[in-house]
Design a protein around this motif. Structure first.
Motif, PDB file in Angstrom:
ATOM      1  N   ALA A 278      64.050  64.592  24.345  1.00 15.02           N
ATOM      2  CA  ALA A 278      63.903  63.272  23.720  1.00 15.02           C
ATOM      3  C   ALA A 278      65.067  62.350  24.052  1.00 15.02           C
ATOM      4  CB  ALA A 278      63.799  63.433  22.202  1.00 15.02           C
ATOM      5  N   ASP A 279      66.167  62.928  24.519  1.00  8.35           N
ATOM      6  CA  ASP A 279      67.395  62.137  24.663  1.00  8.35           C
ATOM      7  C   ASP A 279      67.941  62.082  26.081  1.00  8.35           C
ATOM      8  OD1 ASP A 279      67.455  61.743  21.864  1.00  8.35           O
ATOM      9  OD2 ASP A 279      68.313  63.737  21.626  1.00  8.35           O
ATOM     10  N   ALA A 280      67.352  62.805  27.018  1.00  7.87           N
ATOM     11  CA  ALA A 280      67.913  62.862  28.368  1.00  7.87           C
ATOM     12  C   ALA A 280      66.838  62.525  29.392  1.00  7.87           C
ATOM     13  CB  ALA A 280      68.495  64.244  28.637  1.00  7.87           C
ATOM     14  N   ARG A 281      67.265  62.044  30.535  1.00  5.64           N
ATOM     15  CA  ARG A 281      66.337  61.717  31.609  1.00  5.64           C
ATOM     16  C   ARG A 281      67.033  61.960  32.951  1.00  5.64           C
ATOM     17  NH1 ARG A 281      61.533  59.137  31.787  1.00  5.64           N
ATOM     18  NH2 ARG A 281      61.691  58.749  29.556  1.00  5.64           N
ATOM     19  N   LEU A 282      66.301  62.570  33.870  1.00  4.87           N
ATOM     20  CA  LEU A 282      66.840  62.862  35.191  1.00  4.87           C
ATOM     21  C   LEU A 282      66.253  61.885  36.200  1.00  4.87           C
ATOM     22  CD1 LEU A 282      66.557  66.767  35.215  1.00  4.87           C
ATOM     23  CD2 LEU A 282      68.620  65.408  34.879  1.00  4.87           C
ATOM     24  N   SER A 283      67.058  61.517  37.179  1.00  5.87           N
ATOM     25  CA  SER A 283      66.565  60.653  38.250  1.00  5.87           C
ATOM     26  C   SER A 283      67.243  61.053  39.544  1.00  5.87           C
ATOM     27  CB  SER A 283      66.850  59.178  37.937  1.00  5.87           C
ATOM     28  OG  SER A 283      68.247  58.950  37.838  1.00  5.87           O
ATOM     29  N   GLY A 284      66.562  60.823  40.633  1.00  5.81           N
ATOM     30  CA  GLY A 284      67.148  61.073  41.943  1.00  5.81           C
ATOM     31  C   GLY A 284      67.264  62.533  42.293  1.00  5.81           C
ATOM     32  N   THR A 285      66.524  63.420  41.624  1.00  2.00           N
ATOM     33  CA  THR A 285      66.583  64.839  41.943  1.00  2.00           C
ATOM     34  C   THR A 285      65.210  65.453  41.723  1.00  2.00           C
ATOM     35  OG1 THR A 285      67.645  66.951  41.416  1.00  2.00           O
ATOM     36  CG2 THR A 285      67.316  65.432  39.584  1.00  2.00           C
ATOM     37  N   ALA A 286      64.858  66.418  42.560  1.00  2.00           N
ATOM     38  CA  ALA A 286      63.550  67.066  42.435  1.00  2.00           C
ATOM     39  C   ALA A 286      63.607  68.276  41.521  1.00  2.00           C
ATOM     40  CB  ALA A 286      63.043  67.481  43.814  1.00  2.00           C
ATOM     41  N   ASN A 287      64.770  68.903  41.479  1.00  2.00           N
ATOM     42  CA  ASN A 287      64.926  70.116  40.680  1.00  2.00           C
ATOM     43  C   ASN A 287      65.950  69.899  39.571  1.00  2.00           C
ATOM     44  OD1 ASN A 287      63.149  71.716  42.316  1.00  2.00           O
ATOM     45  ND2 ASN A 287      64.771  71.797  43.847  1.00  2.00           N
ATOM     46  N   GLY A 288      65.683  70.481  38.444  1.00  2.00           N
ATOM     47  CA  GLY A 288      66.593  70.333  37.317  1.00  2.00           C
ATOM     48  C   GLY A 288      66.653  71.594  36.495  1.00  2.00           C
ATOM     49  N   GLU A 289      67.441  71.538  35.440  1.00  2.00           N
ATOM     50  CA  GLU A 289      67.514  72.649  34.501  1.00  2.00           C
ATOM     51  C   GLU A 289      67.612  72.097  33.093  1.00  2.00           C
ATOM     52  OE1 GLU A 289      70.916  75.061  35.472  1.00  2.00           O
ATOM     53  OE2 GLU A 289      71.920  73.348  36.361  1.00  2.00           O
ATOM     54  N   ALA A 290      66.933  72.777  32.203  1.00  2.00           N
ATOM     55  CA  ALA A 290      66.937  72.410  30.793  1.00  2.00           C
ATOM     56  C   ALA A 290      67.751  73.449  30.037  1.00  2.00           C
ATOM     57  CB  ALA A 290      65.513  72.349  30.254  1.00  2.00           C
ATOM     58  N   ALA A 291      68.524  72.986  29.053  1.00  2.00           N
ATOM     59  CA  ALA A 291      69.373  73.877  28.275  1.00  2.00           C
ATOM     60  C   ALA A 291      69.049  73.725  26.793  1.00  2.00           C
ATOM     61  CB  ALA A 291      70.850  73.569  28.530  1.00  2.00           C
ATOM     62  N   VAL A 292      69.014  74.863  26.100  1.00  2.00           N
ATOM     63  CA  VAL A 292      68.759  74.889  24.665  1.00  2.00           C
ATOM     64  C   VAL A 292      69.719  75.882  24.037  1.00  2.00           C
ATOM     65  CG1 VAL A 292      67.033  75.126  22.844  1.00  2.00           C
ATOM     66  CG2 VAL A 292      66.311  74.558  25.177  1.00  2.00           C
ATOM     67  N   ARG A 293      70.428  75.459  22.996  1.00  2.00           N
ATOM     68  CA  ARG A 293      71.358  76.365  22.330  1.00  2.00           C
ATOM     69  C   ARG A 293      70.603  77.368  21.458  1.00  2.00           C
ATOM     70  NH1 ARG A 293      76.414  75.451  23.488  1.00  2.00           N
ATOM     71  NH2 ARG A 293      77.151  73.349  24.000  1.00  2.00           N
ATOM     72  N   PRO A 294      71.118  78.600  21.370  1.00  2.00           N
ATOM     73  CA  PRO A 294      70.430  79.647  20.597  1.00  2.00           C
ATOM     74  C   PRO A 294      70.178  79.275  19.144  1.00  2.00           C
ATOM     75  CG  PRO A 294      72.147  80.614  21.964  1.00  2.00           C
ATOM     76  CD  PRO A 294      72.306  79.121  22.067  1.00  2.00           C
ATOM     77  N   GLU A 295      71.103  78.530  18.520  1.00  2.00           N
ATOM     78  CA  GLU A 295      70.949  78.198  17.103  1.00  2.00           C
ATOM     79  C   GLU A 295      69.884  77.130  16.860  1.00  2.00           C
ATOM     80  OE1 GLU A 295      74.625  75.770  18.500  1.00  2.00           O
ATOM     81  OE2 GLU A 295      73.657  77.708  18.937  1.00  2.00           O
ATOM     82  N   ASN A 296      69.403  76.488  17.934  1.00  2.00           N
ATOM     83  CA  ASN A 296      68.386  75.449  17.786  1.00  2.00           C
ATOM     84  C   ASN A 296      66.967  75.971  18.034  1.00  2.00           C
ATOM     85  OD1 ASN A 296      70.250  73.422  17.176  1.00  2.00           O
ATOM     86  ND2 ASN A 296      70.616  72.977  19.345  1.00  2.00           N
ATOM     87  N   ILE A 297      66.832  77.263  18.214  1.00  2.00           N
ATOM     88  CA  ILE A 297      65.522  77.856  18.502  1.00  2.00           C
ATOM     89  C   ILE A 297      64.993  78.574  17.265  1.00  2.00           C
ATOM     90  CG2 ILE A 297      64.280  79.502  19.955  1.00  2.00           C
ATOM     91  CD1 ILE A 297      66.402  79.057  22.109  1.00  2.00           C
ATOM     92  N   ARG A 298      63.735  78.301  16.946  1.00  2.00           N
ATOM     93  CA  ARG A 298      63.044  79.027  15.890  1.00  2.00           C
ATOM     94  C   ARG A 298      62.316  80.221  16.512  1.00  2.00           C
ATOM     95  NH1 ARG A 298      61.847  73.393  14.503  1.00  2.00           N
ATOM     96  NH2 ARG A 298      60.075  73.594  15.935  1.00  2.00           N
ATOM     97  N   ILE A 299      62.160  81.287  15.746  1.00  2.00           N
ATOM     98  CA  ILE A 299      61.476  82.473  16.245  1.00  2.00           C
ATOM     99  C   ILE A 299      60.576  83.030  15.158  1.00  2.00           C
ATOM    100  CG2 ILE A 299      63.428  83.972  15.593  1.00  2.00           C
ATOM    101  CD1 ILE A 299      62.724  85.705  18.061  1.00  2.00           C
ATOM    102  N   SER A 300      59.399  83.484  15.563  1.00  2.00           N
ATOM    103  CA  SER A 300      58.458  84.060  14.600  1.00  2.00           C
ATOM    104  C   SER A 300      57.572  85.072  15.313  1.00  2.00           C
ATOM    105  CB  SER A 300      57.600  82.958  13.967  1.00  2.00           C
ATOM    106  OG  SER A 300      56.883  82.254  14.968  1.00  2.00           O
ATOM    107  N   ALA A 301      57.032  85.999  14.529  1.00  2.00           N
ATOM    108  CA  ALA A 301      56.100  86.972  15.087  1.00  2.00           C
ATOM    109  C   ALA A 301      54.791  86.283  15.436  1.00  2.00           C
ATOM    110  CB  ALA A 301      55.865  88.095  14.084  1.00  2.00           C
TER     111      ALA A 301
END
Length: 388
Positions: A278-301
């Motif tokens: 929601a807050d970042a945008r890439l330009s001028g590149t075909a390949n990228g990487e997304a990063a997510v911190r462990p504490e920002n991830i929800r987990i469920s069965a």
């Protein structure tokens, strides 16, 4: 003709700049190796700034050039408004505290602290007063008659600080001074150091490879890479808005996903689905990487073990590890054949899951950071904290 007003103004400027450190394009080479590469930085009087980075990034070399133990091949260093390139270390208005405290074992605590003043032929009455004041600052006066071998590691560190502070330097340089302490004592000393610095108002320049130390104590952090500053900012900015994948990987833990740039640069398409920011945008590149911190991830069965969840920013996997970290539960999730994902949840709200369970992991788009493809991220996995 210089007037009294001019003189007062010059004196006032000098007093206001006491404790400032300015590095202008300093470079240091060892043969063909560039240790520090045209580095520029301004440290304000009374600021606590940390150089953070892995071994070989140039942080200690930079500190040693400020101290006068190394001489830059190019550039200028100004302390309290004056160039110190021609000044030997003992004439610079700085003192250094090292990881190895280098206390004289045959001298008492008070004698260790007094040593530098005695070498300067400071009057005895002044020596006694200043030694007492310095020991009070680090809460070590009651140990004044003890020898260093009778002290704990934390107490020896306090004596080393008192020995540096007794000279009343404008700038205190600290080269990984807490590295020899165990974790609990190190955390206690981090708090004490920051409180001491705030009380004294002395400029602290701190070198560490420990991100926790830098985040907890610093007004600003200079993240170093290959002899240059990758990002210079306060702790909140460095952690929440890292300037590059390298900084994101070094400060805290990150889960990286590599793929092709999608949705006009607002997302990265990976083998595990779309990761949208929601807050970042890439330009001028075909390949990228997304990063997510462990504490920002929800987990469920989940009973749905489909290969590709329909929603963006969600993945299916199988739980391959569960660790209790005290106030946090950590989960290690396998995604497909190669990628792993670290998830951390506060213990009170952590779901009861077992190794082998099918799980769904999801996160909000405002928790996704996007970067151009960078070698700092290991393809197909999470990034463990760099070591020194």
């Amino acid at each position: 003709m210089t007037t009294a007003t001019d003189t007062r103004s010059a004196l006032q400027v000098e007093l206001e700049s006491r404790g400032s450190v300015v590095l202008e394009g300093i470079t240091k080479r060892y043969g063909d190796q560039i240790a520090v590469d045209e580095l520029s930085l301004e440290v304000q009087p009374g600021e606590f700034i940390s150089f953070l980075g892995p071994s070989g990034c140039g942080k200690t070399t930079t500190l040693r050039m400020i101290a006068g133990f190394e001489h830059p091949d190019a550039g200028d260093i100004r302390i309290s408004g004056h160039s110190v390139l021609s000044s030997p270390s003992y004439r610079r208005d700085v003192n250094t505290v090292f990881q190895a405290y280098a206390l004289f074992p045959h001298l008492s605590v008070a004698e260790n602290v007094a040593y530098g003043l005695q070498q300067k032929r400071t009057p005895k009455s002044e020596v006694r007063e200043r030694v007492s004041q310095s020991l009070d600052l680090v809460q070590m006066r009651r140990f004044a008659d003890r020898k260093p071998t009778q002290l704990s590691g934390g107490q020896q560190q306090r004596v080393a600080l008192a020995r540096a502070l007794v000279n009343r330097p404008a700038v205190l340089l600290l080269d990984e001074p807490l590295g020899a302490l165990d974790r609990q004592l190190r955390e206690e000393m981090q708090l004490e150091l920051k409180l001491l610095q705030s009380r004294l108002g002395i400029t602290f320049v701190f070198v560490t490879h420990d991100q926790g130390e830098a985040l907890s104590m610093s007004d600003r952090i200079a993240i170093m890479r290959a002899g240059r500053i990758e990002q210079l900012a306060d702790a909140d900015t460095v952690y929440a808005r890292p300037a590059s994948a390298y900084v994101a990987a070094f400060v805290g833990q990150q889960n990286f996903f590599v793929g092709s740039v999608a949705e006009g640069g607002a997302a990265v398409s990976t083998p595990h689905g779309i990761l949208r920011s929601a807050d970042a945008r890439l330009s001028g590149t075909a390949n990228g990487e997304a990063a997510v911190r462990p504490e920002n991830i929800r987990i469920s069965a989940t009973t749905d073990v489909g290969a590709a969840p329909a929603a963006a920013n969600s993945v299916h996997g199988h739980l391959i590890g569960v660790s209790h970290l005290g106030d946090t539960m950590q989960y290690l999730v396998r995604l497909g054949d190669e990628q792993s994902l670290i998830v951390r949840r506060p213990t009170p709200e952590a779901p009861k899951l077992s190794v082998g369970d099918a799980v769904l992991c999801d996160w909000r788009s405002d928790h996704v950071l996007l970067f151009p493809r960078d070698d700092a991220a290991e393809e197909g996995g999470y990034i463990p904290p760099p070591t020194a």
